[in-house]
Each structure stands twice: as C-alpha cells, then as structure tokens.
Design a protein around this motif. Structure first.
Motif, mmCIF file in Angstrom:
data_model
loop_
_atom_site.group_PDB
_atom_site.id
_atom_site.type_symbol
_atom_site.label_atom_id
_atom_site.label_comp_id
_atom_site.label_asym_id
_atom_site.label_seq_id
_atom_site.Cartn_x
_atom_site.Cartn_y
_atom_site.Cartn_z
ATOM 1 N N SER A 54 79.489 82.085 118.273
ATOM 2 C CA SER A 54 79.579 81.362 117.238
ATOM 3 C C SER A 54 78.099 80.653 117.742
ATOM 4 C CB SER A 54 80.554 80.302 117.049
ATOM 5 O OG SER A 54 80.628 79.197 118.122
ATOM 6 N N VAL A 55 77.614 80.188 118.549
ATOM 7 C CA VAL A 55 76.369 80.219 118.606
ATOM 8 C C VAL A 55 75.275 81.198 119.517
ATOM 9 C CG1 VAL A 55 75.124 78.953 121.030
ATOM 10 C CG2 VAL A 55 77.447 78.408 121.015
ATOM 11 N N LEU A 56 74.300 81.369 118.174
ATOM 12 C CA LEU A 56 72.942 81.963 117.744
ATOM 13 C C LEU A 56 72.245 81.817 119.174
ATOM 14 C CD1 LEU A 56 71.239 83.196 115.869
ATOM 15 C CD2 LEU A 56 70.271 81.372 115.184
ATOM 16 N N LEU A 57 72.114 81.337 120.211
ATOM 17 C CA LEU A 57 71.261 81.038 121.233
ATOM 18 C C LEU A 57 72.144 82.550 122.129
ATOM 19 C CD1 LEU A 57 69.096 80.619 123.277
ATOM 20 C CD2 LEU A 57 70.348 79.165 123.981
ATOM 21 N N HIS A 58 73.172 81.942 122.562
ATOM 22 C CA HIS A 58 73.956 83.285 123.136
ATOM 23 C C HIS A 58 73.628 84.944 122.510
ATOM 24 C CE1 HIS A 58 77.244 79.830 125.003
ATOM 25 N NE2 HIS A 58 76.293 79.844 125.013
ATOM 26 N N LEU A 59 73.934 85.012 120.688
ATOM 27 C CA LEU A 59 73.438 86.095 120.731
ATOM 28 C C LEU A 59 72.377 86.434 120.750
ATOM 29 C CD1 LEU A 59 76.027 85.750 116.659
ATOM 30 C CD2 LEU A 59 76.499 86.585 119.244
ATOM 31 N N GLU A 60 71.660 86.231 120.970
ATOM 32 C CA GLU A 60 69.901 86.337 121.373
ATOM 33 C C GLU A 60 69.967 86.650 122.394
ATOM 34 O OE1 GLU A 60 68.191 86.723 118.855
ATOM 35 O OE2 GLU A 60 68.673 86.138 116.896
ATOM 36 N N LEU A 61 70.556 86.072 123.162
ATOM 37 C CA LEU A 61 70.313 86.199 124.962
ATOM 38 C C LEU A 61 70.742 87.692 125.014
ATOM 39 C CD1 LEU A 61 70.359 82.350 126.501
ATOM 40 C CD2 LEU A 61 68.625 83.866 125.691
ATOM 41 N N ALA A 62 72.095 87.546 124.682
ATOM 42 C CA ALA A 62 73.023 88.826 124.452
ATOM 43 C C ALA A 62 72.828 90.318 124.297
ATOM 44 C CB ALA A 62 74.324 89.252 124.009
ATOM 45 N N LYS A 63 71.341 89.850 123.578
ATOM 46 C CA LYS A 63 70.882 90.627 122.617
ATOM 47 C C LYS A 63 69.589 91.613 123.832
ATOM 48 C CE LYS A 63 69.407 90.832 118.329
ATOM 49 N NZ LYS A 63 69.702 90.511 117.026
#
Length: 360
Positions: free
Chosen positions: A281-290
């Motif tokens: 649910s955290v945008l930063l986590h999604l971007e870092l995963a990418k």
C-alpha cells in the motif's frame, strides 16, 4: 458296487508324438504323487515349482524329474544374509533399532543456505527462524545455525536462554506431525583464525548436520570471517532487503563483497534477494521494488514477505508467526519462500524409502 480295476500302464509313446508323450508322463507323475507321503517341509516346496521340461525325443524313456535340493537353493538365494534386512536382523540377531544419522552417512551433499546482509535491521534472524519452521511443516529435518555474536534464534522456539556451541533439538507439540528442528549457536568471530580444520565453522556445521536434510545459517551482518568459513560448503546465499534507499545501495555491493571473498580461490556463490517487510500500500515500496527488479533481474524473488506486526508479537511469545498466527497472510509468504527453497535446493534424503521410523 462295481469293482474298478487298475488300468494297465500305458505303452511307451512313439517318438512321432512328443506332446502326447509329455501329457501322458505328467498324468503318471500325478498318480505317483498321490500315493506318496506329504513332504516334510512346505517351505522348501515353495522353491521347487519350476516347470519340468520333457526329455528329448531321442531319449524318451529317461526320467524328466530333477531332484531339488532345498538347502542349496536357500544358500544361493539373493539376500540370504539376514543383516541385509532390518527386521530379520532384529528378530534373528536381537539387534536394537538404531536411528540412522543419515541415509548416506555423509553430510557432503546437504544443501546450505546462507542468509546474509550488509545492513542491519532487515529481519534476517526472524526470516531464518520462520523459514526453518515452514520447512519443518514439509517434513524436512532442518538444522539452523546462528553464527552471530549475540543470538536470539532459540527464543523463536520456546527457549529462555542461548547456549553457544551446543546443539539443541526443538520438537513441536505432541499433536503436531511436523519435523523437529535442530539449532546451534556459535560466534564465528571468536573462532581461532589459525586453528585446525576441525575447529572451523564448516567442520562444526558438518558435525551438527548428521541426519539433516538441509542447513540454514544466519550469518552476522557483513561478517567476512563467517562467509570465508562457509565458502568450502558452497552455500547458496539469500539476502533479505527492506524497501528503502539503503537496500538499493547495498544490493549493488553484495556481488563485489562475495567476489572479494572468493579472491580467485573458488567459484562465487549464487546470490538471491528477497524483499522483506514489504507494504504494497506504500507507493515508495512499489517504486523501490520496481527499481530492484530492474537492477537484479531474476535474482530478486518474484514475491515479497509483507510487513506484519504479528512477527514481533510471535517472538515475544516464544514462537514463530506460523504457530502464533497461522491464519496471517505472512504465513502464506513464508510458505512460498519454503517452496522456492525446496525447488532451488533439493533436500537430501527426499526419498521416503530411505527414512525408517523409530520408537522414542
């Protein structure tokens, strides 16, 4: 009653009809067997059921029966030595039922997973404990080794102390069919640097790994000594990363770290990465995963271990999350991780025929 006379013996069959001669000879044999006393040992008769072949036509009058020597057949029977068969050895020789240390009697093929990180606070020890617990639900006999100066791995399994250098076994409740977990804690930094080969960390682990299907080692953060000690065991390395900028920076340094440790003396280990404490649910986590996937490719596992406060609560209660909150979504994450480990590093003694039950 009308008397019945014994028919005269049949005349010798001519050579032109060997099939009829064989059939008549068989009838005569049956008639003779009905008038004889029963055999003294049915056991020997079970070895004398070979089909009798008729004699060649040129010697039709010769006997076609070959006496069977039961003792000779028993001596030639494969596996006549009772020590080959466990139950026969116990019944005939009075042997006890020892628990084999391993199916092959060697730990050379036991796969080793090294959980390593250059940064602290990534949930490395909780990952080792929960992964070991997830593998035990699959029936694997896992050895967990905590190679850190200040370990708390035993507390995940109900212990209230840490005993460095001692091999301990933790068993599930009596109602559970999961495999027990063996655990040892050792401070790799305190091992003698110029000691004998028997004093090395690898030698200690090999001694503890008797009967284990795999070994998981929790290595102290950024410890070059521990990684160097484990290199003879050709471990596969799993690096947990938390979704922050520090993990992105350190992920690019992992390969250089192990390349320097190898120093041309052997092959570099296979290194994989897994996102831990991930919150979708955290945008930063999604971007870092990418970003991590773009940098690491297939070496980043295709799933993440999601953040769950129950992990810390489970440790406070002396459990892993698998026992503390079995319905938690995090349990599914660790189940997937255990499946990946089992596929990437097949455990030894996976054949059920090699594992004999024992009474305790």
């Amino acid at each position: 009653l009308e008397s019945v006379t014994e028919p005269a013996p049949p005349a010798e069959m001519p050579c032109e009809d060997p099939a009829a001669a064989s059939e008549m000879q068989s009838k005569e044999n049956l008639k003779e067997m009905s008038t004889q006393a029963p055999p003294s040992s049915i056991f020997y008769d079970t070895f004398s059921t070979e089909k009798q072949q008729p004699a060649p036509c040129a010697d039709a009058t010769a006997s076609t029966q070959i006496p069977v020597n039961g003792s000779k057949i028993l001596q030639d029977t494969r596996g006549s030595d009772s020590k080959r068969w466990f139950v026969l050895d116990g019944v005939l020789g009075g042997a006890t039922a020892p628990e084999p240390p391993s199916a092959n009697g060697s730990t050379a093929n036991v796969p080793v997973l090294e959980v390593f990180s250059l940064a602290g606070g990534v949930g490395k020890t909780s990952l080792v404990a929960t992964l070991g617990r997830a593998l035990s639900t699959r029936g694997e006999r896992v050895l967990l080794v905590e190679a850190t100066p200040f370990g708390f791995l035993p507390y995940f399994f109900g212990a209230n102390d840490c005993r460095p250098g001692e091999l301990r076994t933790f068993r599930p409740p009596a109602s559970s069919s999961d495999a027990p977990i063996r655990l040892a804690t050792v401070d790799s930094e305190s091992l003698p640097t110029e000691g004998t080969e028997q004093d090395s960390l690898a030698a200690k682990i090999q001694g503890w790994a008797q009967g284990a299907s795999r070994v998981i080692v929790d290595v102290a953060t950024g410890s070059p000594a521990a990684t160097q000690e484990l290199s003879p065991m050709a471990p596969t390395v799993l690096v947990p990363l938390i979704p922050d900028v520090n993990s992105v920076i350190t992920a690019n340094s992992i390969d250089a770290f192990f390349r320097q440790r190898a120093n041309g003396q052997g092959a570099e280990p296979q290194v994989y990465f897994v996102l831990n404490q991930f919150d979708p649910s955290v945008l930063l986590h999604l971007e870092l995963a990418k970003a991590l996937h773009a940098s690491l490719g297939e070496r980043l596992l295709p799933f993440a271990l999601e953040r769950d406060p129950a992990v810390s609560e489970a440790l406070a209660d002396g459990m892993t999350i698998i026992d503390y909150a079995p319905d938690s979504p995090s349990v599914d994450d660790y189940t997937r991780l255990a499946e990946w480990v089992a596929q990437a590093m097949a455990p030894v003694n996976a054949n059920p025929r090699s594992s004999r039950w024992s009474e305790r």
